[in-house]
Motif scaffolding. Sequence first.
Motif, PDB file in Angstrom:
ATOM      1  N   ARG A 172      43.606  47.020  35.756  1.00 49.63           N
ATOM      2  CA  ARG A 172      44.409  46.010  36.460  1.00 49.63           C
ATOM      3  C   ARG A 172      44.099  46.014  37.958  1.00 49.63           C
ATOM      4  N   ASP A 173      44.008  47.218  38.550  1.00 48.71           N
ATOM      5  CA  ASP A 173      43.723  47.321  39.984  1.00 48.71           C
ATOM      6  C   ASP A 173      42.319  46.841  40.310  1.00 48.71           C
ATOM      7  N   LEU A 174      41.374  47.169  39.433  1.00 51.58           N
ATOM      8  CA  LEU A 174      39.997  46.741  39.654  1.00 51.58           C
ATOM      9  C   LEU A 174      39.887  45.225  39.616  1.00 51.58           C
ATOM     10  N   LEU A 175      40.535  44.599  38.641  1.00 47.38           N
ATOM     11  CA  LEU A 175      40.479  43.141  38.524  1.00 47.38           C
ATOM     12  C   LEU A 175      41.191  42.474  39.690  1.00 47.38           C
ATOM     13  N   LEU A 176      42.321  43.016  40.090  1.00 40.79           N
ATOM     14  CA  LEU A 176      43.069  42.442  41.212  1.00 40.79           C
ATOM     15  C   LEU A 176      42.215  42.437  42.475  1.00 40.79           C
ATOM     16  N   ALA A 177      41.553  43.541  42.759  1.00 39.45           N
ATOM     17  CA  ALA A 177      40.700  43.614  43.946  1.00 39.45           C
ATOM     18  C   ALA A 177      39.540  42.636  43.848  1.00 39.45           C
ATOM     19  N   ALA A 178      38.973  42.494  42.651  1.00 41.93           N
ATOM     20  CA  ALA A 178      37.818  41.610  42.464  1.00 41.93           C
ATOM     21  C   ALA A 178      38.191  40.140  42.608  1.00 41.93           C
ATOM     22  N   LEU A 179      39.449  39.804  42.291  1.00 41.98           N
ATOM     23  CA  LEU A 179      39.881  38.403  42.323  1.00 41.98           C
ATOM     24  C   LEU A 179      40.378  37.953  43.688  1.00 41.98           C
ATOM     25  N   GLU A 180      40.523  38.868  44.618  1.00 42.91           N
ATOM     26  CA  GLU A 180      41.165  38.538  45.896  1.00 42.91           C
ATOM     27  C   GLU A 180      40.475  37.429  46.664  1.00 42.91           C
ATOM     28  N   ASP A 181      39.154  37.373  46.596  1.00 40.30           N
ATOM     29  CA  ASP A 181      38.432  36.341  47.348  1.00 40.30           C
ATOM     30  C   ASP A 181      37.827  35.279  46.434  1.00 40.30           C
ATOM     31  N   LYS A 182      38.392  35.160  45.222  1.00 40.93           N
ATOM     32  CA  LYS A 182      37.871  34.187  44.266  1.00 40.93           C
ATOM     33  C   LYS A 182      38.829  33.012  44.117  1.00 40.93           C
ATOM     34  N   GLY A 183      38.258  31.844  43.902  1.00 41.46           N
ATOM     35  CA  GLY A 183      39.083  30.668  43.661  1.00 41.46           C
ATOM     36  C   GLY A 183      39.560  30.020  44.946  1.00 41.46           C
ATOM     37  N   GLY A 184      39.897  28.758  44.856  1.00 43.44           N
ATOM     38  CA  GLY A 184      40.400  28.019  46.003  1.00 43.44           C
ATOM     39  C   GLY A 184      41.890  27.780  45.874  1.00 43.44           C
ATOM     40  N   SER A 185      42.321  26.637  46.344  1.00 42.04           N
ATOM     41  CA  SER A 185      43.750  26.323  46.327  1.00 42.04           C
ATOM     42  C   SER A 185      44.282  26.177  44.908  1.00 42.04           C
ATOM     43  N   ARG A 186      43.405  25.816  43.962  1.00 42.22           N
ATOM     44  CA  ARG A 186      43.830  25.652  42.569  1.00 42.22           C
ATOM     45  C   ARG A 186      43.751  26.955  41.784  1.00 42.22           C
ATOM     46  N   GLY A 187      43.122  27.985  42.377  1.00 39.09           N
ATOM     47  CA  GLY A 187      42.963  29.243  41.671  1.00 39.09           C
ATOM     48  C   GLY A 187      41.600  29.330  40.997  1.00 39.09           C
ATOM     49  N   ILE A 188      41.522  30.105  39.934  1.00 40.34           N
ATOM     50  CA  ILE A 188      40.269  30.335  39.218  1.00 40.34           C
ATOM     51  C   ILE A 188      40.520  30.219  37.724  1.00 40.34           C
TER      52      ILE A 188
END
Length: 264
Positions: A205-221
């Motif tokens: 969970r922590d690994l994925l959270l860190a990886a997603l921090e700079d992914k996606g725009g205003s709509r998400g990913i």
Amino acid sequence: MEIRHFRTHNERMELSGRIFARDLSSARHTIDSSEDRDGSYVVTPTGAWCRRLFVVGAITEQKGSGDVIWARVADPTGTFRVTADWQSPDALETLRYIEPPAFVAVTGRAVLIGSGARANATVNAEALCAADRTARDLWVLATADATLDRLEALKKCADERTATARRLYQTTDEDIRDMAGMVRTALASIRPDISVGEITPIIGRDLLLAALEDKGGSRGIGVEDAIAVGVQSGLSARDARVALEELLAAGECYQPASGMIKLI
């Protein structure tokens, strides 16, 4: 780092052997187990008796679709042929998310098809995840140690297994020196500053959270894109989905629209 995660995968299974690609690709013989019914051993020229292997290398080619995918995974001595199929759905799905060239860690069954000069060795993947150069170098160090130990035993004909390997391959002292040269070649490929650090479990969970921090725009990913990010970070596809469910349950992210994920 990724090495911490794939080490936990490997530890869930029976002890896995470490051999170089050249050693496995040179294998020409199998020996049936008299101790259990868990399959035969692939016997290699260095004296390894393999049933399950742990491999780290770089995917250089990948083909197939549907229920079967095969890949070429290179180490400093040659190439492993790795297959993933419907019998290991998590490994199969994970491999679909990984695009060559990329480092991977694979635990799987050693299989020898055919015999003699036409024999072909394959690693049938049971668990698979993305890795990195550090993980590959650490694997090379561990595999070199294991191989040199086998070669020393082979030279001394130390036990029944090494005696059998020498008989099967008609191994000479010159052959042993050549295989030691293979180990030197592998060791020459690693970075001089590589060292074994502390290995601790990584929480998906922590690994994925860190990886997603700079992914996606205003709509998400997109959900599938989020899973792909998790796989590229070192999770298996199954573990990435579990991690995403845990993030949703913990309120770390939400779904602004169907099929989309956005961090809080």
